[in-house]
Scaffold this motif. Structure first.
Motif, PDB file in Angstrom:
ATOM      1  N   ALA A 298       0.840  -1.194   0.000  1.00 35.34           N
ATOM      2  CA  ALA A 298       0.000   0.000   0.000  1.00 35.34           C
ATOM      3  C   ALA A 298       0.873   1.240   0.000  1.00 35.34           C
ATOM      4  N   HIS A 299       0.466   2.246  -0.795  1.00 34.40           N
ATOM      5  CA  HIS A 299       1.155   3.532  -0.769  1.00 34.40           C
ATOM      6  C   HIS A 299       0.252   4.543  -0.060  1.00 34.40           C
ATOM      7  N   HIS A 300       0.026   5.706  -0.611  1.00 34.88           N
ATOM      8  CA  HIS A 300      -0.614   6.781   0.138  1.00 34.88           C
ATOM      9  C   HIS A 300      -1.869   7.331  -0.524  1.00 34.88           C
ATOM     10  N   ALA A 301      -2.256   6.774  -1.657  1.00 37.74           N
ATOM     11  CA  ALA A 301      -3.429   7.255  -2.384  1.00 37.74           C
ATOM     12  C   ALA A 301      -4.707   6.677  -1.804  1.00 37.74           C
ATOM     13  N   SER A 302      -5.834   7.254  -2.203  1.00 39.50           N
ATOM     14  CA  SER A 302      -7.158   6.779  -1.809  1.00 39.50           C
ATOM     15  C   SER A 302      -7.876   6.243  -3.038  1.00 39.50           C
ATOM     16  N   ALA A 303      -8.580   5.130  -2.872  1.00 41.86           N
ATOM     17  CA  ALA A 303      -9.223   4.441  -3.984  1.00 41.86           C
ATOM     18  C   ALA A 303     -10.446   5.210  -4.485  1.00 41.86           C
ATOM     19  N   ILE A 304     -10.824   4.936  -5.728  1.00 40.19           N
ATOM     20  CA  ILE A 304     -12.057   5.470  -6.303  1.00 40.19           C
ATOM     21  C   ILE A 304     -12.916   4.316  -6.811  1.00 40.19           C
ATOM     22  N   ALA A 305     -14.213   4.557  -6.934  1.00 39.00           N
ATOM     23  CA  ALA A 305     -15.145   3.586  -7.504  1.00 39.00           C
ATOM     24  C   ALA A 305     -15.455   3.982  -8.939  1.00 39.00           C
ATOM     25  N   VAL A 306     -15.384   3.012  -9.851  1.00 42.97           N
ATOM     26  CA  VAL A 306     -15.635   3.242 -11.274  1.00 42.97           C
ATOM     27  C   VAL A 306     -16.606   2.181 -11.764  1.00 42.97           C
ATOM     28  N   GLU A 307     -17.577   2.585 -12.560  1.00 41.46           N
ATOM     29  CA  GLU A 307     -18.447   1.629 -13.244  1.00 41.46           C
ATOM     30  C   GLU A 307     -18.274   1.799 -14.741  1.00 41.46           C
ATOM     31  N   PRO A 312     -18.680  -2.910 -12.042  1.00 45.92           N
ATOM     32  CA  PRO A 312     -18.154  -2.029 -10.988  1.00 45.92           C
ATOM     33  C   PRO A 312     -16.735  -2.396 -10.587  1.00 45.92           C
ATOM     34  N   MET A 313     -15.906  -1.367 -10.412  1.00 44.57           N
ATOM     35  CA  MET A 313     -14.494  -1.589 -10.067  1.00 44.57           C
ATOM     36  C   MET A 313     -14.062  -0.670  -8.943  1.00 44.57           C
ATOM     37  N   ILE A 314     -13.061  -1.101  -8.224  1.00 44.96           N
ATOM     38  CA  ILE A 314     -12.307  -0.261  -7.302  1.00 44.96           C
ATOM     39  C   ILE A 314     -10.943  -0.029  -7.929  1.00 44.96           C
ATOM     40  N   ALA A 344       3.267   6.940  -4.419  1.00 40.09           N
ATOM     41  CA  ALA A 344       1.986   7.173  -5.085  1.00 40.09           C
ATOM     42  C   ALA A 344       1.048   7.813  -4.070  1.00 40.09           C
ATOM     43  N   CYS A 345       0.922   9.132  -4.135  1.00 35.71           N
ATOM     44  CA  CYS A 345       0.111   9.876  -3.168  1.00 35.71           C
ATOM     45  C   CYS A 345      -1.228  10.313  -3.735  1.00 35.71           C
ATOM     46  N   ALA A 346      -1.267  10.670  -5.011  1.00 40.24           N
ATOM     47  CA  ALA A 346      -2.492  11.195  -5.622  1.00 40.24           C
ATOM     48  C   ALA A 346      -3.400  10.056  -6.075  1.00 40.24           C
ATOM     49  N   SER A 347      -4.699  10.242  -5.898  1.00 44.44           N
ATOM     50  CA  SER A 347      -5.669   9.239  -6.319  1.00 44.44           C
ATOM     51  C   SER A 347      -5.770   9.191  -7.839  1.00 44.44           C
ATOM     52  N   PRO A 348      -6.129   8.026  -8.401  1.00 41.49           N
ATOM     53  CA  PRO A 348      -6.401   7.964  -9.834  1.00 41.49           C
ATOM     54  C   PRO A 348      -7.682   8.728 -10.156  1.00 41.49           C
ATOM     55  N   VAL A 349      -7.860   9.051 -11.438  1.00 39.44           N
ATOM     56  CA  VAL A 349      -9.083   9.720 -11.900  1.00 39.44           C
ATOM     57  C   VAL A 349      -9.635   8.963 -13.097  1.00 39.44           C
ATOM     58  N   TYR A 350     -10.957   9.102 -13.312  1.00 44.78           N
ATOM     59  CA  TYR A 350     -11.640   8.374 -14.388  1.00 44.78           C
ATOM     60  C   TYR A 350     -12.593   9.301 -15.122  1.00 44.78           C
ATOM     61  N   SER A 351     -12.687   9.127 -16.443  1.00 47.13           N
ATOM     62  CA  SER A 351     -13.666   9.852 -17.243  1.00 47.13           C
ATOM     63  C   SER A 351     -13.856   9.164 -18.586  1.00 47.13           C
TER      64      SER A 351
END
Length: 504
Positions: A298-307, A312-314, A344-351
């Motif tokens: 584990a690093h330092h980012a926070s997970a996001i939920a994506v569909e 559905p994914m984490i 890895a501190c910044a969370s991933p993003v989705y669009s």
């Protein structure tokens, strides 16, 4: 290399950042951050990168915000707006040591704030993407910044951002040997404060994770891995788990920094190790599933939920890259290992079928395009970049473009191709939040705050001011309910950023 990083003093500074040092704020000429100075040459060019943005005239007064070798980063007035640029120190003479800007006593209002505080219940907002639903906000700021509503102290030191729900502001911070969770009302007055566990004293010291609010409960993860659930109105404890003791968690040396993700009736968190990502019953803390086929640190980012196409994914950033697990059962789906290393501190993003993630320490970012194949999801590597090397401050996607922290400044990239639209220094390396077509940028040094148009046409800053604090500020700004929240050390500031047509 962009114009921003072409000058020798900036290259030197970047090398210093890579090895983890803190840049000195003094110089051989005696100038230091916070000093007032006057231009003593007939003209003094103010630069960003190699670009001259203004010619300062003899007798013009400036405020020093940063010093690097023979250069001074200064604030100056241009056309009624506060701007920043780099000036050679030979053109400047110190006039006096400036005192920090006056601030009102804690919780004293200086402007009529909106009655409703809005709902920002989790890390990076309602959709966990760094974007506020507010519209009708100020597009420019007056000199000195927007009206300040209040300033609260006594929250402790750290890097937690706020969560706002049901008229209450939640934030974490270290006070002495304890990590404290604090609840404030909408005018900054303390409602309750409880001890979560021990403080984090390893450099850099201070709280990490931000609180999450859901269904009358508040959740907080400490740097040591203590995950607690509290009653939101009172702060009474409900349940606790220990990620290392209960799940064999494996984490990097700087401690857990995650803000848990609420997904339906589940709480998603990342212990690391063989139970890399786990889902708990949010009401009881009991395990529901642990990820399978995925073992990583584990690093330092926070997970996001994506569909994506009904699946559905984490999605999370780990030591081994950006990964995804099935949100229904934790089954490993895909990994992008193109941009890894460092922290890895910044969370991933989705669009729109694209996932992007970036890290610091000269690693950069990578984008994948998702594909549904045989009832599962795969990730096709699309492009990589060294034009968004993001240490802490994160990034947002808006109208097909990514805006985010890049080294000592900011970048805009085209989502589908990675094409660089612009690079600029602005307020310097920091974190950001998007609201109503604008980027709220918050520097990690000196409390500098900038308002920038979210457009690929070029970097256009329309306001800047500063808040007081000590050390580095890695807390993300939050805009909700017409309020701008800024956390700098033990200080939490609230500003009124409503325009004439404000809607939340």
């Amino acid at each position: 290399m962009s114009k921003l990083h072409a000058t020798a003093f900036t290259v030197t500074a970047l090398a210093t950042v890579y090895i983890g040092s803190i840049l000195a704020q003094t110089s051989s000429s005696g100038l230091k951050a916070g000093d007032s100075a006057v231009v003593v040459s007939d003209t003094a060019p103010a630069l960003i990168g190699n670009e001259i943005i203004a010619q300062l005239k003899k007798g013009e007064h400036v405020r020093v915000v940063e010093v690097r070798e023979s250069w001074a980063g200064v604030e100056f007035n241009a056309g009624g707006q506060t701007r920043t640029g780099w000036v050679e120190q030979k053109h400047l003479q110190k006039t006096s040591v400036a005192t920090p800007p006056p601030v009102p006593a804690p919780t004293t209002p200086t402007s009529p704030l909106p009655e409703k505080s809005g709902e920002w219940t989790q890390w990076r907002g309602p959709n966990r993407d760094g974007k506020s639903p507010d519209v009708g906000l100020l597009k420019t700021w007056p000199q000195g910044g927007p009206p300040q509503g209040w300033r609260a102290t006594g929250i402790g030191v750290g890097y937690s951002s706020v969560a706002v729900s049901n008229g209450t502001v939640y934030i974490s911070g270290d006070i002495g040997d304890s990590l404290m969770l604090t609840a404030l009302d909408t005018m900054g007055k303390k409602k309750w404060q409880v001890r979560h566990g021990p403080s984090w004293n390893t450099n850099p010291a201070g709280s990490r994770g931000s609180p999450v609010v859901d269904s009358g409960r508040v959740y907080l993860l400490s740097a040591q891995g203590l995950l607690n659930c509290y009653d939101a109105p009172t702060g009474a404890g409900v349940w606790q788990v220990d990620l290392k003791r209960d799940f064999g968690g494996v984490q990097e040396q700087w401690g857990y920094s995650e803000s848990p993700l609420i997904y339906g009736n589940l709480l998603i968190v990342t212990p690391g190790g063989r139970n890399c990502i786990v889902a708990l019953n949010k009401a009881t803390g009991q395990p529901v599933w642990g990820s399978t086929g995925l073992a990583d640190t584990a690093h330092h980012a926070s997970a996001i939920a994506v569909e994506f196409q009904g699946l559905p994914m984490i999605v999370q950033m780990l030591k081994g890259g950006m990964v995804a697990a099935d949100a229904r059962n934790g089954r490993f789906l895909w990994r992008c290992a193109r941009a890894v290393g460092g922290a890895a501190c910044a969370s991933p993003v989705y669009s729109n079928g694209y996932c992007f993630g970036a890290t610091g320490y000269n690693n950069g970012g990578a984008c994948v395009r998702l594909q549904a194949v045989g009832g599962t999801v795969q990730a096709q590597p699309l492009w990589e970049t060294k034009d968004m090397i993001c240490h802490h401050g994160g990034y947002v996607i808006h109208d097909g473009y990514i805006y985010g922290n890049h080294l000592e400044g900011w970048s805009c990239l085209e989502l589908g191709t990675g094409r660089v639209m612009w690079n600029a220094r602005g307020v310097g390396k920091g974190s950001l939040c998007f609201a109503d077509g604008m980027l709220y940028t918050f520097s990690e040094r000196g409390g500098q705050v900038g308002l920038v148009q979210a457009t690929p046409q070029g970097f256009q800053q329309t306001g800047q001011f500063a808040v007081s604090g000590q050390g580095q500020s890695w807390a993300y700004p939050v805009v909700i309910g017409g309020r701008l929240y800024l956390r700098y050390g033990d200080n939490l500031y609230c500003y009124d950023v409503r325009g004439a047509d404000f809607k939340s």
